[in-house]
Design an enzyme around this catalytic site. Sequence first.
Site, PDB file in Angstrom:
ATOM      1  NE  ARG A   1      64.823  78.982  75.756  1.00 31.90           N
ATOM      2  CZ  ARG A   1      63.753  78.811  76.485  1.00 31.90           C
ATOM      3  NH1 ARG A   1      63.782  79.053  77.776  1.00 31.90           N
ATOM      4  NH2 ARG A   1      62.618  78.404  75.954  1.00 31.90           N
TER       5      ARG A   1
ATOM      6  NE  ARG B   1      56.483  75.885  81.667  1.00 37.03           N
ATOM      7  CZ  ARG B   1      55.869  74.922  81.045  1.00 37.03           C
ATOM      8  NH1 ARG B   1      55.169  74.042  81.728  1.00 37.03           N
ATOM      9  NH2 ARG B   1      55.976  74.816  79.755  1.00 37.03           N
TER      10      ARG B   1
ATOM     11  NE  ARG C   1      72.601  58.878  68.168  1.00 36.35           N
ATOM     12  CZ  ARG C   1      73.275  57.755  68.310  1.00 36.35           C
ATOM     13  NH1 ARG C   1      74.115  57.351  67.376  1.00 36.35           N
ATOM     14  NH2 ARG C   1      73.147  57.024  69.404  1.00 36.35           N
TER      15      ARG C   1
ATOM     16  NE  ARG D   1      60.400  60.127  72.650  1.00 37.32           N
ATOM     17  CZ  ARG D   1      59.703  61.054  72.010  1.00 37.32           C
ATOM     18  NH1 ARG D   1      59.239  62.110  72.670  1.00 37.32           N
ATOM     19  NH2 ARG D   1      59.439  60.946  70.726  1.00 37.32           N
TER      20      ARG D   1
ATOM     21  CD  GLU E   1      60.875  57.699  70.254  1.00 38.69           C
ATOM     22  OE1 GLU E   1      59.733  58.104  70.000  1.00 38.69           O
ATOM     23  OE2 GLU E   1      61.844  58.460  70.448  1.00 38.69           O
TER      24      GLU E   1
ATOM     25  CE1 TYR F   1      62.723  67.199  65.330  1.00 34.35           C
ATOM     26  CE2 TYR F   1      62.212  69.431  66.037  1.00 34.35           C
ATOM     27  CZ  TYR F   1      61.889  68.087  65.979  1.00 34.35           C
ATOM     28  OH  TYR F   1      60.732  67.633  66.553  1.00 34.35           O
TER      29      TYR F   1
ATOM     30  CG  ASP G   1      58.748  71.246  66.735  1.00 33.93           C
ATOM     31  OD1 ASP G   1      59.052  70.043  66.783  1.00 33.93           O
ATOM     32  OD2 ASP G   1      58.906  72.023  67.692  1.00 33.93           O
TER      33      ASP G   1
HETATM   34  C1  LIG Z   1      61.360  61.252  66.119  1.00 35.30           C
HETATM   35  C2  LIG Z   1      60.707  62.535  65.736  1.00 35.30           C
HETATM   36  C3  LIG Z   1      59.686  63.061  66.520  1.00 35.30           C
HETATM   37  C4  LIG Z   1      59.080  64.270  66.166  1.00 35.30           C
HETATM   38  N1  LIG Z   1      58.105  64.769  66.983  1.00 35.30           N
HETATM   39  C5  LIG Z   1      57.512  65.946  66.671  1.00 35.30           C
HETATM   40  C6  LIG Z   1      56.515  66.494  67.543  1.00 35.30           C
HETATM   41  O1  LIG Z   1      56.156  65.934  68.588  1.00 35.30           O
HETATM   42  N2  LIG Z   1      55.958  67.677  67.181  1.00 35.30           N
HETATM   43  C7  LIG Z   1      56.321  68.348  66.029  1.00 35.30           C
HETATM   44  O2  LIG Z   1      55.771  69.425  65.759  1.00 35.30           O
HETATM   45  N3  LIG Z   1      57.246  67.833  65.193  1.00 35.30           N
HETATM   46  C8  LIG Z   1      57.850  66.657  65.482  1.00 35.30           C
HETATM   47  N4  LIG Z   1      58.809  66.130  64.631  1.00 35.30           N
HETATM   48  C9  LIG Z   1      59.098  66.827  63.352  1.00 35.30           C
HETATM   49  C10 LIG Z   1      58.188  66.360  62.186  1.00 35.30           C
HETATM   50  O3  LIG Z   1      58.371  64.984  61.972  1.00 35.30           O
HETATM   51  C11 LIG Z   1      58.544  67.163  60.915  1.00 35.30           C
HETATM   52  O4  LIG Z   1      58.278  68.533  61.103  1.00 35.30           O
HETATM   53  C12 LIG Z   1      57.789  66.732  59.631  1.00 35.30           C
HETATM   54  O5  LIG Z   1      57.466  65.383  59.581  1.00 35.30           O
HETATM   55  C13 LIG Z   1      58.640  67.082  58.421  1.00 35.30           C
HETATM   56  O6  LIG Z   1      57.948  66.806  57.214  1.00 35.30           O
HETATM   57  P1  LIG Z   1      58.756  66.720  55.832  1.00 35.30           P
HETATM   58  O7  LIG Z   1      57.738  66.650  54.750  1.00 35.30           O
HETATM   59  O8  LIG Z   1      59.763  67.794  55.768  1.00 35.30           O
HETATM   60  O9  LIG Z   1      59.617  65.380  55.931  1.00 35.30           O
HETATM   61  P2  LIG Z   1      59.213  63.834  55.896  1.00 35.30           P
HETATM   62  O10 LIG Z   1      58.054  63.574  56.780  1.00 35.30           O
HETATM   63  O11 LIG Z   1      60.460  63.083  56.156  1.00 35.30           O
HETATM   64  O12 LIG Z   1      58.757  63.583  54.395  1.00 35.30           O
HETATM   65  C14 LIG Z   1      59.669  63.426  53.339  1.00 35.30           C
HETATM   66  C15 LIG Z   1      59.122  62.380  52.420  1.00 35.30           C
HETATM   67  O13 LIG Z   1      59.927  62.317  51.234  1.00 35.30           O
HETATM   68  C16 LIG Z   1      59.999  60.978  50.830  1.00 35.30           C
HETATM   69  N5  LIG Z   1      61.179  60.837  49.972  1.00 35.30           N
HETATM   70  C17 LIG Z   1      62.470  61.090  50.304  1.00 35.30           C
HETATM   71  N6  LIG Z   1      63.284  60.818  49.261  1.00 35.30           N
HETATM   72  C18 LIG Z   1      62.495  60.386  48.247  1.00 35.30           C
HETATM   73  C19 LIG Z   1      62.760  59.941  46.941  1.00 35.30           C
HETATM   74  N7  LIG Z   1      64.003  59.860  46.459  1.00 35.30           N
HETATM   75  N8  LIG Z   1      61.711  59.566  46.154  1.00 35.30           N
HETATM   76  C20 LIG Z   1      60.442  59.596  46.632  1.00 35.30           C
HETATM   77  N9  LIG Z   1      60.145  60.008  47.897  1.00 35.30           N
HETATM   78  C21 LIG Z   1      61.167  60.401  48.679  1.00 35.30           C
HETATM   79  C22 LIG Z   1      60.097  60.200  52.123  1.00 35.30           C
HETATM   80  O14 LIG Z   1      59.732  58.850  51.960  1.00 35.30           O
HETATM   81  C23 LIG Z   1      59.134  60.978  53.007  1.00 35.30           C
HETATM   82  O15 LIG Z   1      57.837  60.420  52.965  1.00 35.30           O
HETATM   83  C24 LIG Z   1      59.478  64.958  64.992  1.00 35.30           C
HETATM   84  C25 LIG Z   1      60.508  64.441  64.191  1.00 35.30           C
HETATM   85  C26 LIG Z   1      61.131  63.252  64.570  1.00 35.30           C
HETATM   86  C27 LIG Z   1      62.266  62.742  63.736  1.00 35.30           C
END
Ligand SMILES: Cc1cc2nc3c(=O)[nH]c(=O)nc-3n(C[C@H](O)[C@H](O)[C@H](O)COP(=O)(O)OP(=O)(O)OC[C@H]3O[C@@H](n4cnc5c(N)ncnc54)[C@H](O)[C@@H]3O)c2cc1C
Length: 369
Positions: free
Chosen positions: A173, A177, A250, A281, A301, A349, A351
């Site tokens: 969607r 606004r 991606r 961006r 980016e 994905y 947040d």
């Molecule tokens: C470009 C982008 C912009 C974003 N902007 C927003 C935003 O504006 N607002 C919002 O709310 N959310 C945003 N997000 C989402 C946000 O990044 C995620 O919700 C959050 O970071 C996820 O945390 P995580 O712990 O699941 O993953 P990650 O932050 O990816 O952490 C996983 C960790 O595991 C580690 N790891 C992986 N494999 C191994 C291994 N084999 N051994 C040891 N360590 C390992 C990695 O190094 C990493 O540090 C965005 C995401 C992206 C991609």
Amino acid sequence: MKTYDYLIVGSGLFGSVFAQKAKEKGKRCLVIDKRSHTGGNIHCKNKNSILVHEYGAHIFHTDNEEVWQYVNRFTKFNHYINSPLAKYKGQLYNLPFNMNTFNKLWGVNTPQEAKLKLEEQRRPYVHLVNPVNLEEQALKLCGEEIYRIFIKEYTEKQWGRPATELPAFIIKRLPFRFVYDNNYFDDPYQGIPIEGYNSLISNLLEGIEIKTDVNYFQNRPYFDNLADKILFTGCIDEFFNYEYGCLEYRSLRFEHELLDIEDFQGNAVVNYDESAIPYTRIIEHKHFQFGKQPFTVITKEYPQSYHADNEPYYPVNDQKNTQLFNLYKERASSCPDKLFGGRLAQYAYFDMDDTIAAALKLAQREFYK
Ligand SMILES: Cc1cc2nc3c(=O)[nH]c(=O)nc-3n(C[C@H](O)[C@H](O)[C@H](O)COP(=O)(O)OP(=O)(O)OC[C@H]3O[C@@H](n4cnc5c(N)ncnc54)[C@H](O)[C@@H]3O)c2cc1C
């Protein structure tokens, strides 16, 4: 008895929240991360006092009261409100689509005029009852002009494919606004940690043993023997040795620049919609913290295809990959001493607030069952 109750692979938001809850329950935890720092994708680098969001701009926003209360135990937020701009062929427009956008686009002044204009734009596409691709879906929702300026080229850059070859579900969607309000998010809570995201992570992980620059896969038998249970927050296909095939992503490339000027674009986020400009961006980080430095740092980016040498950022949640992920999910459910969580292990994905909510839910199941 093993050395730890939990080995937590990954010190991103998911792993850090889970570790905090485990410690609160008196569990012995070790957190490892293959990167040289903690925090995963919310990690920031301090460049001459400007906190640079190294892995893409992160704006915290939520409507989840429990998550907001929880996160405020570990950091305080400023009053940053995300109000991005979109640039197309030299013109700047406000996002999300609101009366400021419609006024600039069509010269309309009132909500009634804007609604009439939008209806007029959509009219040629009412026959598209079941859109078969993103282009049809977008034209049905917003008509030709908004599609051409804001959606087509930007989305094609983002995904590296023509809009006619992208699935319609990418745009479920479009939020319109009919008020003069540039606040991108509808959530009641929004902001950026005053001390930065690194302080949030270090407060979550306070008193917990951490090892960075350590990859679980480099010594898997050793790590498997170290703790009673493992929480894995890395890529689920890698965990199972790509047994059923590779999940598609991606990726992005970030180009950071320190500029000797006070202000580059007067706003934290400016989208570049046209295909002739290779980045999607430009982020100007100081605006997240209301910085007053005489210099600035910007990040461009660039969307990229994903391969072994870059980071998986956006899962491709189409039918093929969803089926593949379901196979891994099934496989994961038969490993009772392993827990899986976070954006990579759940191939989704999320947040930041969803990530925290999911980690709290897993902790609740583990420690308060
Ligand atoms: C470009 C982008 C912009 C974003 N902007 C927003 C935003 O504006 N607002 C919002 O709310 N959310 C945003 N997000 C989402 C946000 O990044 C995620 O919700 C959050 O970071 C996820 O945390 P995580 O712990 O699941 O993953 P990650 O932050 O990816 O952490 C996983 C960790 O595991 C580690 N790891 C992986 N494999 C191994 C291994 N084999 N051994 C040891 N360590 C390992 C990695 O190094 C990493 O540090 C965005 C995401 C992206 C991609």
